[in-house]
Design a protein around this motif. Structure first.
Motif: not given
Length: 104
Positions: A65-69
């Protein structure tokens, strides 16, 4: 799972407690229903959020998953673990209630 203009959509994540969660399944319509059926069969908690599903469905299978999530997904995983009575390694569990502690 979520209803989209084109039908139902579902994703599944895997988390080993060490690395970022990864996308392990995604699908629309009948495949989405199959993903949900497997989750129910194995008593995996199901969380519905159309925006999150839309974002995660853009990933390829096996992608982290992207770090932003991270925070959003961490909150969902923590709640799912809580529902199943699980805690991260090294976590002692909830603090004892002060009502049960002996007085001075």
């Amino acid at each position: 799972m979520n209803q989209t203009p084109s039908g139902r959509q579902a994703i599944a994540l895997s988390y080993d407690g060490q690395q970022a969660p990864t996308l392990t399944a995604k699908g629309d319509d009948e495949l989405a229903e199959a993903i949900l059926a497997i989750a129910r069969e194995h008593e995996v908690p199901i969380y519905e959020n159309a925006e999150l599903v839309r974002l995660l469905a853009q990933l390829e299978l096996g992608d982290a998953i992207p770090e932003a999530l991270y925070r959003s997904i961490a909150a969902i995983i923590a709640f799912a673990w809580y529902l199943k009575g699980k805690y991260p390694e090294g976590f002692a569990g909830p603090a004892p209630s002060p009502v049960n502690e002996p007085g001075p």
